[in-house]
Design a protein around this motif. Structure first.
Motif, PDB file in Angstrom:
ATOM      1  N   ILE A  57     -23.020  -0.647 -12.689  1.00 62.22           N
ATOM      2  CA  ILE A  57     -23.896  -0.033 -13.689  1.00 62.22           C
ATOM      3  C   ILE A  57     -23.925   1.465 -13.383  1.00 62.22           C
ATOM      4  O   ILE A  57     -24.207   1.868 -12.255  1.00 62.22           O
ATOM      5  CB  ILE A  57     -25.325  -0.615 -13.646  1.00 62.22           C
ATOM      6  CG1 ILE A  57     -25.325  -2.114 -13.906  1.00 62.22           C
ATOM      7  CG2 ILE A  57     -26.240   0.118 -14.629  1.00 62.22           C
ATOM      8  CD1 ILE A  57     -24.917  -2.527 -15.309  1.00 62.22           C
ATOM      9  N   TYR A  58     -23.640   2.264 -14.388  1.00 60.60           N
ATOM     10  CA  TYR A  58     -23.545   3.709 -14.221  1.00 60.60           C
ATOM     11  C   TYR A  58     -24.900   4.395 -14.401  1.00 60.60           C
ATOM     12  O   TYR A  58     -25.830   3.843 -14.991  1.00 60.60           O
ATOM     13  CB  TYR A  58     -22.538   4.284 -15.231  1.00 60.60           C
ATOM     14  CG  TYR A  58     -21.159   3.729 -15.036  1.00 60.60           C
ATOM     15  CD1 TYR A  58     -20.313   4.256 -14.063  1.00 60.60           C
ATOM     16  CD2 TYR A  58     -20.710   2.650 -15.780  1.00 60.60           C
ATOM     17  CE1 TYR A  58     -19.043   3.736 -13.859  1.00 60.60           C
ATOM     18  CE2 TYR A  58     -19.438   2.122 -15.586  1.00 60.60           C
ATOM     19  CZ  TYR A  58     -18.617   2.669 -14.627  1.00 60.60           C
ATOM     20  OH  TYR A  58     -17.375   2.149 -14.422  1.00 60.60           O
ATOM     21  N   ARG A  66     -27.668  -1.332 -22.969  1.00 60.07           N
ATOM     22  CA  ARG A  66     -26.226  -1.248 -22.729  1.00 60.07           C
ATOM     23  C   ARG A  66     -25.884  -1.681 -21.298  1.00 60.07           C
ATOM     24  O   ARG A  66     -24.919  -2.412 -21.076  1.00 60.07           O
ATOM     25  CB  ARG A  66     -25.738   0.176 -22.988  1.00 60.07           C
ATOM     26  CG  ARG A  66     -24.234   0.303 -22.914  1.00 60.07           C
ATOM     27  CD  ARG A  66     -23.772   1.657 -23.315  1.00 60.07           C
ATOM     28  NE  ARG A  66     -24.103   2.613 -22.256  1.00 60.07           N
ATOM     29  CZ  ARG A  66     -23.755   3.881 -22.261  1.00 60.07           C
ATOM     30  NH1 ARG A  66     -23.111   4.377 -23.293  1.00 60.07           N
ATOM     31  NH2 ARG A  66     -24.064   4.673 -21.282  1.00 60.07           N
ATOM     32  N   GLY A  67     -26.690  -1.252 -20.324  1.00 63.63           N
ATOM     33  CA  GLY A  67     -26.472  -1.650 -18.936  1.00 63.63           C
ATOM     34  C   GLY A  67     -26.659  -3.146 -18.743  1.00 63.63           C
ATOM     35  O   GLY A  67     -25.871  -3.803 -18.056  1.00 63.63           O
ATOM     36  N   VAL A  73     -32.587  -1.181 -16.182  1.00 67.49           N
ATOM     37  CA  VAL A  73     -31.393  -0.730 -16.890  1.00 67.49           C
ATOM     38  C   VAL A  73     -31.624  -0.771 -18.400  1.00 67.49           C
ATOM     39  O   VAL A  73     -32.490  -1.484 -18.893  1.00 67.49           O
ATOM     40  CB  VAL A  73     -30.147  -1.565 -16.512  1.00 67.49           C
ATOM     41  CG1 VAL A  73     -29.848  -1.439 -15.030  1.00 67.49           C
ATOM     42  CG2 VAL A  73     -30.301  -3.012 -16.897  1.00 67.49           C
ATOM     43  N   ASP A 126     -26.734   4.355 -17.650  1.00 69.24           N
ATOM     44  CA  ASP A 126     -27.273   3.075 -18.121  1.00 69.24           C
ATOM     45  C   ASP A 126     -28.589   2.697 -17.444  1.00 69.24           C
ATOM     46  O   ASP A 126     -29.047   1.567 -17.577  1.00 69.24           O
ATOM     47  CB  ASP A 126     -26.255   1.954 -17.907  1.00 69.24           C
ATOM     48  CG  ASP A 126     -25.060   2.084 -18.831  1.00 69.24           C
ATOM     49  OD1 ASP A 126     -25.238   2.590 -19.952  1.00 69.24           O
ATOM     50  OD2 ASP A 126     -23.956   1.686 -18.429  1.00 69.24           O
ATOM     51  N   LEU A 127     -29.207   3.641 -16.740  1.00 70.26           N
ATOM     52  CA  LEU A 127     -30.489   3.358 -16.090  1.00 70.26           C
ATOM     53  C   LEU A 127     -31.630   3.937 -16.903  1.00 70.26           C
ATOM     54  O   LEU A 127     -31.528   5.026 -17.458  1.00 70.26           O
ATOM     55  CB  LEU A 127     -30.522   3.956 -14.681  1.00 70.26           C
ATOM     56  CG  LEU A 127     -29.476   3.446 -13.693  1.00 70.26           C
ATOM     57  CD1 LEU A 127     -29.774   4.002 -12.313  1.00 70.26           C
ATOM     58  CD2 LEU A 127     -29.415   1.943 -13.658  1.00 70.26           C
ATOM     59  N   ARG A 165     -23.667  -4.958 -20.210  1.00 69.78           N
ATOM     60  CA  ARG A 165     -22.502  -4.819 -19.317  1.00 69.78           C
ATOM     61  C   ARG A 165     -22.620  -5.835 -18.180  1.00 69.78           C
ATOM     62  O   ARG A 165     -21.674  -6.526 -17.838  1.00 69.78           O
ATOM     63  CB  ARG A 165     -22.455  -3.397 -18.766  1.00 69.78           C
ATOM     64  CG  ARG A 165     -21.305  -3.134 -17.845  1.00 69.78           C
ATOM     65  CD  ARG A 165     -21.387  -1.745 -17.185  1.00 69.78           C
ATOM     66  NE  ARG A 165     -21.778  -0.685 -18.074  1.00 69.78           N
ATOM     67  CZ  ARG A 165     -20.932   0.058 -18.791  1.00 69.78           C
ATOM     68  NH1 ARG A 165     -19.644  -0.191 -18.744  1.00 69.78           N
ATOM     69  NH2 ARG A 165     -21.371   1.021 -19.558  1.00 69.78           N
ATOM     70  N   TRP A 166     -23.801  -5.929 -17.597  1.00 66.17           N
ATOM     71  CA  TRP A 166     -24.066  -6.852 -16.490  1.00 66.17           C
ATOM     72  C   TRP A 166     -23.854  -8.301 -16.934  1.00 66.17           C
ATOM     73  O   TRP A 166     -23.209  -9.082 -16.249  1.00 66.17           O
ATOM     74  CB  TRP A 166     -25.508  -6.658 -16.053  1.00 66.17           C
ATOM     75  CG  TRP A 166     -25.837  -7.125 -14.680  1.00 66.17           C
ATOM     76  CD1 TRP A 166     -25.926  -8.406 -14.257  1.00 66.17           C
ATOM     77  CD2 TRP A 166     -26.137  -6.310 -13.563  1.00 66.17           C
ATOM     78  NE1 TRP A 166     -26.280  -8.446 -12.940  1.00 66.17           N
ATOM     79  CE2 TRP A 166     -26.407  -7.172 -12.494  1.00 66.17           C
ATOM     80  CE3 TRP A 166     -26.205  -4.942 -13.369  1.00 66.17           C
ATOM     81  CZ2 TRP A 166     -26.762  -6.696 -11.237  1.00 66.17           C
ATOM     82  CZ3 TRP A 166     -26.554  -4.486 -12.124  1.00 66.17           C
ATOM     83  CH2 TRP A 166     -26.822  -5.357 -11.077  1.00 66.17           C
TER      84      TRP A 166
END
Length: 121
Positions: free
Chosen positions: A21-22, A9-10, A6, A25-26, A13-14
């Motif tokens: 996770i969208y 940003r991912g 990720v 964000d990968l 968020r986590w």
């Protein structure tokens, strides 16, 4: 188990506790749907998630540690969800409420003698 990486940003968020996770964000995707190891941008392990390569919500967090997500893990989460509802005096109610019970993408409702499952990942 496949590894999904990720973005910063991912990972943030986590770390803040969000369980989704969208796609945006990968950084690196591989393998098919199912359980995956999630790593941050520097390769730091973040946990285990359910991976849905066709969904905008690509990852649904299951475990933030390196603990195995196995039969005992599922049994423990389901038992804890049922224990929280023990004593409800109703014939229709939600037994498992997805993210609220640490089981993202799973909803289980009871309607009298019937159990209805909704599996979103």
């Amino acid at each position: 188990m496949s590894v999904i990486e990720v973005s910063d940003r991912g990972a943030a968020r986590w770390t803040r506790g969000h369980s989704w996770i969208y796609r945006s964000d990968l950084r690196k995707e591989e393998g098919g749907p199912g359980l995956v190891t999630v790593r941050g941008p520097e390769g730091r392990p973040l946990g285990t998630a359910l991976y849905s390569p066709q969904s905008e919500i690509r990852l649904r967090l299951l475990e933030r540690s390196e603990a195995p997500v196995d039969r005992l893990w599922w049994h423990g989460r389901l038992a804890a969800a049922l224990a929280r509802r023990d004593g409800i005096d109703a014939t229709a109610y939600r037994l498992v409420h997805g993210e609220g019970d640490g089981l993202p993408g799973l909803v289980v409702d009871r309607y009298g003698d019937w159990i209805v499952l909704q599996i979103l990942s």
